[in-house]
Design an enzyme around this catalytic site. Structure first.
Site, PDB file in Angstrom:
ATOM      1  N   THR A   1       5.008  35.967 -61.639  1.00 19.78           N
ATOM      2  CA  THR A   1       5.646  35.950 -62.959  1.00 19.78           C
ATOM      3  C   THR A   1       7.160  36.151 -62.857  1.00 19.78           C
ATOM      4  O   THR A   1       7.860  36.098 -63.865  1.00 19.78           O
ATOM      5  CB  THR A   1       5.066  37.053 -63.863  1.00 19.78           C
ATOM      6  OG1 THR A   1       5.180  38.307 -63.170  1.00 19.78           O
ATOM      7  CG2 THR A   1       3.606  36.796 -64.206  1.00 19.78           C
TER       8      THR A   1
ATOM      9  N   ASP B   1      11.513  34.112 -58.455  1.00 19.18           N
ATOM     10  CA  ASP B   1      11.191  33.330 -57.256  1.00 19.18           C
ATOM     11  C   ASP B   1       9.732  32.879 -57.265  1.00 19.18           C
ATOM     12  O   ASP B   1       9.415  31.757 -56.847  1.00 19.18           O
ATOM     13  CB  ASP B   1      11.433  34.164 -55.990  1.00 19.18           C
ATOM     14  CG  ASP B   1      12.891  34.492 -55.771  1.00 19.18           C
ATOM     15  OD1 ASP B   1      13.721  34.071 -56.586  1.00 19.18           O
ATOM     16  OD2 ASP B   1      13.199  35.168 -54.778  1.00 19.18           O
TER      17      ASP B   1
ATOM     18  N   ASP C   1      -2.730  44.283 -58.379  1.00 16.39           N
ATOM     19  CA  ASP C   1      -1.511  45.084 -58.436  1.00 16.39           C
ATOM     20  C   ASP C   1      -1.264  45.650 -57.051  1.00 16.39           C
ATOM     21  O   ASP C   1      -2.202  46.172 -56.418  1.00 16.39           O
ATOM     22  CB  ASP C   1      -1.720  46.217 -59.460  1.00 16.39           C
ATOM     23  CG  ASP C   1      -0.430  46.920 -59.819  1.00 16.39           C
ATOM     24  OD1 ASP C   1       0.336  47.258 -58.901  1.00 16.39           O
ATOM     25  OD2 ASP C   1      -0.205  47.129 -61.029  1.00 16.39           O
TER      26      ASP C   1
ATOM     27  N   SER D   1      15.284  41.867 -48.068  1.00 12.68           N
ATOM     28  CA  SER D   1      16.482  41.783 -48.906  1.00 12.68           C
ATOM     29  C   SER D   1      17.748  42.165 -48.143  1.00 12.68           C
ATOM     30  O   SER D   1      17.729  43.033 -47.258  1.00 12.68           O
ATOM     31  CB  SER D   1      16.301  42.731 -50.096  1.00 12.68           C
ATOM     32  OG  SER D   1      17.527  43.003 -50.696  1.00 12.68           O
TER      33      SER D   1
ATOM     34  N   GLU E   1      19.821  43.974 -49.254  1.00 14.41           N
ATOM     35  CA  GLU E   1      20.091  45.388 -49.558  1.00 14.41           C
ATOM     36  C   GLU E   1      19.596  46.295 -48.431  1.00 14.41           C
ATOM     37  O   GLU E   1      19.791  47.498 -48.474  1.00 14.41           O
ATOM     38  CB  GLU E   1      19.459  45.785 -50.895  1.00 14.41           C
ATOM     39  CG  GLU E   1      20.099  45.118 -52.107  1.00 14.41           C
ATOM     40  CD  GLU E   1      21.458  45.713 -52.504  1.00 14.41           C
ATOM     41  OE1 GLU E   1      21.718  46.880 -52.171  1.00 14.41           O
ATOM     42  OE2 GLU E   1      22.262  44.991 -53.125  1.00 14.41           O
TER      43      GLU E   1
ATOM     44  N   TYR F   1      15.707  51.254 -53.080  1.00 12.83           N
ATOM     45  CA  TYR F   1      15.214  49.874 -52.968  1.00 12.83           C
ATOM     46  C   TYR F   1      15.419  49.364 -51.532  1.00 12.83           C
ATOM     47  O   TYR F   1      14.503  48.822 -50.909  1.00 12.83           O
ATOM     48  CB  TYR F   1      15.959  48.981 -53.967  1.00 12.83           C
ATOM     49  CG  TYR F   1      15.671  47.507 -53.811  1.00 12.83           C
ATOM     50  CD1 TYR F   1      14.514  46.939 -54.337  1.00 12.83           C
ATOM     51  CD2 TYR F   1      16.560  46.672 -53.129  1.00 12.83           C
ATOM     52  CE1 TYR F   1      14.257  45.569 -54.189  1.00 12.83           C
ATOM     53  CE2 TYR F   1      16.316  45.312 -52.976  1.00 12.83           C
ATOM     54  CZ  TYR F   1      15.158  44.776 -53.505  1.00 12.83           C
ATOM     55  OH  TYR F   1      14.900  43.432 -53.358  1.00 12.83           O
TER      56      TYR F   1
ATOM     57  N   GLU G   1      16.589  39.675 -67.154  1.00 14.52           N
ATOM     58  CA  GLU G   1      17.729  39.957 -68.039  1.00 14.52           C
ATOM     59  C   GLU G   1      18.470  41.245 -67.712  1.00 14.52           C
ATOM     60  O   GLU G   1      19.557  41.476 -68.221  1.00 14.52           O
ATOM     61  CB  GLU G   1      17.258  39.968 -69.502  1.00 14.52           C
ATOM     62  CG  GLU G   1      16.905  38.566 -69.957  1.00 14.52           C
ATOM     63  CD  GLU G   1      16.478  38.505 -71.407  1.00 14.52           C
ATOM     64  OE1 GLU G   1      16.721  39.468 -72.154  1.00 14.52           O
ATOM     65  OE2 GLU G   1      15.888  37.469 -71.783  1.00 14.52           O
TER      66      GLU G   1
ATOM     67  N   PRO H   1      24.654  55.384 -57.785  1.00 18.45           N
ATOM     68  CA  PRO H   1      25.082  56.550 -56.999  1.00 18.45           C
ATOM     69  C   PRO H   1      25.685  56.147 -55.650  1.00 18.45           C
ATOM     70  O   PRO H   1      26.617  56.765 -55.158  1.00 18.45           O
ATOM     71  CB  PRO H   1      23.783  57.333 -56.794  1.00 18.45           C
ATOM     72  CG  PRO H   1      22.883  56.905 -57.904  1.00 18.45           C
ATOM     73  CD  PRO H   1      23.253  55.483 -58.203  1.00 18.45           C
TER      74      PRO H   1
ATOM     75  N   GLU I   1      26.935  52.530 -53.561  1.00 18.13           N
ATOM     76  CA  GLU I   1      27.149  51.092 -53.770  1.00 18.13           C
ATOM     77  C   GLU I   1      27.298  50.399 -52.422  1.00 18.13           C
ATOM     78  O   GLU I   1      27.835  50.971 -51.476  1.00 18.13           O
ATOM     79  CB  GLU I   1      28.420  50.888 -54.624  1.00 18.13           C
ATOM     80  CG  GLU I   1      28.788  49.464 -54.938  1.00 18.13           C
ATOM     81  CD  GLU I   1      27.720  48.714 -55.736  1.00 18.13           C
ATOM     82  OE1 GLU I   1      26.747  48.237 -55.119  1.00 18.13           O
ATOM     83  OE2 GLU I   1      27.866  48.587 -56.959  1.00 18.13           O
TER      84      GLU I   1
HETATM   85  N1  LIG Z   1      16.435  37.688 -56.463  1.00 14.07           N
HETATM   86  C1  LIG Z   1      17.130  38.170 -55.465  1.00 14.07           C
HETATM   87  O1  LIG Z   1      18.363  38.092 -55.419  1.00 14.07           O
HETATM   88  C2  LIG Z   1      16.406  38.816 -54.306  1.00 14.07           C
HETATM   89  C3  LIG Z   1      17.102  39.018 -53.096  1.00 14.07           C
HETATM   90  C4  LIG Z   1      16.408  39.542 -52.016  1.00 14.07           C
HETATM   91  C5  LIG Z   1      15.081  39.886 -52.129  1.00 14.07           C
HETATM   92  N2  LIG Z   1      14.448  39.720 -53.334  1.00 14.07           N
HETATM   93  C6  LIG Z   1      13.042  40.086 -53.416  1.00 14.07           C
HETATM   94  O2  LIG Z   1      12.347  38.869 -53.620  1.00 14.07           O
HETATM   95  C7  LIG Z   1      11.220  39.086 -54.453  1.00 14.07           C
HETATM   96  C8  LIG Z   1      11.285  38.166 -55.658  1.00 14.07           C
HETATM   97  O3  LIG Z   1      12.507  38.429 -56.365  1.00 14.07           O
HETATM   98  P1  LIG Z   1      12.674  38.012 -57.878  1.00 14.07           P
HETATM   99  O4  LIG Z   1      14.134  37.888 -58.115  1.00 14.07           O
HETATM  100  O5  LIG Z   1      11.782  36.881 -58.182  1.00 14.07           O
HETATM  101  O6  LIG Z   1      12.141  39.330 -58.602  1.00 14.07           O
HETATM  102  P2  LIG Z   1      11.650  39.538 -60.119  1.00 14.07           P
HETATM  103  O7  LIG Z   1      12.032  38.364 -60.954  1.00 14.07           O
HETATM  104  O8  LIG Z   1      12.110  40.885 -60.534  1.00 14.07           O
HETATM  105  O9  LIG Z   1      10.059  39.532 -59.994  1.00 14.07           O
HETATM  106  C9  LIG Z   1       9.363  40.616 -59.452  1.00 14.07           C
HETATM  107  C10 LIG Z   1       7.890  40.303 -59.547  1.00 14.07           C
HETATM  108  O10 LIG Z   1       7.153  41.383 -58.942  1.00 14.07           O
HETATM  109  C11 LIG Z   1       6.068  41.700 -59.802  1.00 14.07           C
HETATM  110  N3  LIG Z   1       5.641  43.071 -59.566  1.00 14.07           N
HETATM  111  C12 LIG Z   1       6.301  44.205 -59.830  1.00 14.07           C
HETATM  112  N4  LIG Z   1       5.557  45.273 -59.488  1.00 14.07           N
HETATM  113  C13 LIG Z   1       4.381  44.786 -59.017  1.00 14.07           C
HETATM  114  C14 LIG Z   1       3.185  45.378 -58.555  1.00 14.07           C
HETATM  115  N5  LIG Z   1       3.048  46.696 -58.500  1.00 14.07           N
HETATM  116  N6  LIG Z   1       2.146  44.584 -58.190  1.00 14.07           N
HETATM  117  C15 LIG Z   1       2.263  43.235 -58.251  1.00 14.07           C
HETATM  118  N7  LIG Z   1       3.375  42.613 -58.695  1.00 14.07           N
HETATM  119  C16 LIG Z   1       4.416  43.380 -59.080  1.00 14.07           C
HETATM  120  C17 LIG Z   1       6.639  41.476 -61.189  1.00 14.07           C
HETATM  121  O11 LIG Z   1       5.590  41.408 -62.124  1.00 14.07           O
HETATM  122  P3  LIG Z   1       5.822  41.703 -63.711  1.00 14.07           P
HETATM  123  O12 LIG Z   1       6.266  40.393 -64.298  1.00 14.07           O
HETATM  124  O13 LIG Z   1       4.491  42.143 -64.152  1.00 14.07           O
HETATM  125  O14 LIG Z   1       6.871  42.778 -63.795  1.00 14.07           O
HETATM  126  C18 LIG Z   1       7.362  40.164 -60.976  1.00 14.07           C
HETATM  127  O15 LIG Z   1       6.440  39.098 -61.015  1.00 14.07           O
HETATM  128  C19 LIG Z   1      11.211  40.570 -54.780  1.00 14.07           C
HETATM  129  O16 LIG Z   1      10.406  41.219 -53.828  1.00 14.07           O
HETATM  130  C20 LIG Z   1      12.668  40.976 -54.574  1.00 14.07           C
HETATM  131  O17 LIG Z   1      12.770  42.344 -54.276  1.00 14.07           O
HETATM  132  C21 LIG Z   1      15.069  39.168 -54.414  1.00 14.07           C
END
Ligand SMILES: NC(=O)c1ccc[n+]([C@@H]2O[C@H](COP(=O)([O-])OP(=O)(O)OC[C@H]3O[C@@H](n4cnc5c(N)ncnc54)[C@H](OP(=O)(O)O)[C@@H]3O)[C@@H](O)[C@H]2O)c1
Length: 340
Positions: free
Chosen positions: A29, A32, A78, A145, A147, A170, A207, A300, A302
């Protein structure tokens, strides 16, 4: 003492159905996950999209258009509920498991550090154990990530060999899970891969992430629906890419002939101020007239500058990004202008 004998996963061919491979995606959802589901469906996969039960409607906004696709299977599980992941893997025994689910917000992780570790680290362990126990032929991808880096003393750009000293709960949670992936790969012979992705954006960005907050505010201000935009640190530098392109990199990492680690980045870095400036300029406004600072939005700790070196993935898999920084900003603003 004799060295422990390495266990290797049985050499079983990837399970394919008539319609193609099967994949589980956690985080389907999210930004990515939604692009990845589209990509895999387009390639003929049976996609099992993991959703959490939530109390409000709207959490499927990014994948509503996929819910009627007969090759898309909505499943409830989950990462914080081990038995649900275990049962899913045991039932589907997928060819590929993409673990994108996470508590993905860096600043929020300072407020819910324990929850962040539970989902982002123990959740990964849960998935790896389920694969080891029930489906060792399944290939696993972990969303790592940038990070995980972040010590200001370590020179940029960061590559796969750069020391990782995270600056947030994180980052710590992602680094711990990164090491778990290495351990399951080396110790049990699982096909466990990871991409260290630098920031990547799109109109589907959540958002409460700064880029989407900016693009949405600019559109609202332009339409007279909002007066001000409150932001924290404008000096942080980020390497911003385009999510659909980064998801293509994820797919390629999974198709590589061996499990490996790849940095995925653009190799360009820009301040948040530059993002703001470009977004307002695109609609003919001066950002200085609208942006205010609020301390509560500072972290806290950066990470002052993130810049990735994606040489390895370019040379090994031929992946390289095409979308430029200004086009990312403009496309996000245009989308929000059209969709308000
Ligand atoms: N976007 C970036 O710049 C970036 C960079 C590096 C790494 N990442 C990593 O890449 C992944 C995808 O990023 P994104 O930007 O697509 O993140 P996102 O839009 O915040 O999506 C996070 C997803 O994880 C799900 N989630 C949260 N807690 C969960 C749980 N306990 N069990 C199962 N699903 C859970 C959320 O579900 P709900 O819709 O129910 O909340 C959502 O579908 C993440 O792991 C993020 O940390 C992202």
């Amino acid at each position: 003492m004799a060295a422990a004998k390495k266990k290797t996963a049985p050499k079983k061919p990837a399970r394919t159905t008539q319609k193609g491979k099967t994949a589980i995606i956690t985080g389907v959802t999210g930004q990515d996950g939604s692009y990845l589901a589209e990509l895999l469906l387009g390639k003929g996969y049976q996609v099992y999209g993991v959703m959490r039960r939530v109390s409000s409607f709207g959490s499927t906004g990014r994948i509503d258009h996929l819910l009627d696709n007969p090759n898309f299977h909505k499943v409830y599980a989950d990462l914080d509920d081990g038995p649900s992941i275990d049962a899913l893997v045991a039932k589907v025994k997928p060819d590929e498991f993409y673990n994108l689910g996470a508590m993905s917000h860096v600043r929020v992780s300072f407020e819910v550090p324990r929850y962040t570790i539970a989902t982002n680290t123990l959740g990964v362990l849960t998935a790896l154990e389920a694969i080891r126990q029930h489906s060792p032929h399944t290939k696993f991808y972990q969303a790592s990530s940038s990070e995980m880096f972040g010590d200001p003393g370590v020179p940029v750009p960061f590559n796969e060999k750069t020391p990782m000293i995270p600056q947030s709960p994180y980052g710590v949670s992602k680094l711990a899970s990164y090491h778990l992936v290495q351990q399951y790969k080396n110790g049990y012979g699982l096909f466990a891969t990871t991409g260290i992705l630098f920031n990547h954006e799109s109109p589907r960005r959540g958002e409460n992430f700064v880029t989407k907050k900016i693009s949405l505010a600019v559109a609202r201000i332009k339409k007279g629906l909002q007066d001000k935009l409150e932001l924290g640190n404008l000096d942080a530098k980020r390497d911003w890419g385009w999510s659909p392109e980064f998801v293509e990199a994820i797919y390629q990492i999974m198709q590589h002939d061996k499990p490996d680690t790849f940095v995925v980045a653009t190799g360009e870095t820009h301040t948040i101020r530059e993002f703001v400036e470009e977004a307002f300029k695109h609609v003919g406004l001066n950002w200085k007239d609208y942006v205010t600072f609020h301390e509560k939005l500072l972290r806290p700790n950066e990470v002052p500058k993130l810049l990735g070196d994606a040489t390895k993935i370019r040379k090994t898999l031929g992946w390289k990004p095409a979308k430029k920084f200004k086009d990312i900003v403009r496309e996000m603003v245009d989308h929000d202008l059209q969709n308000l």
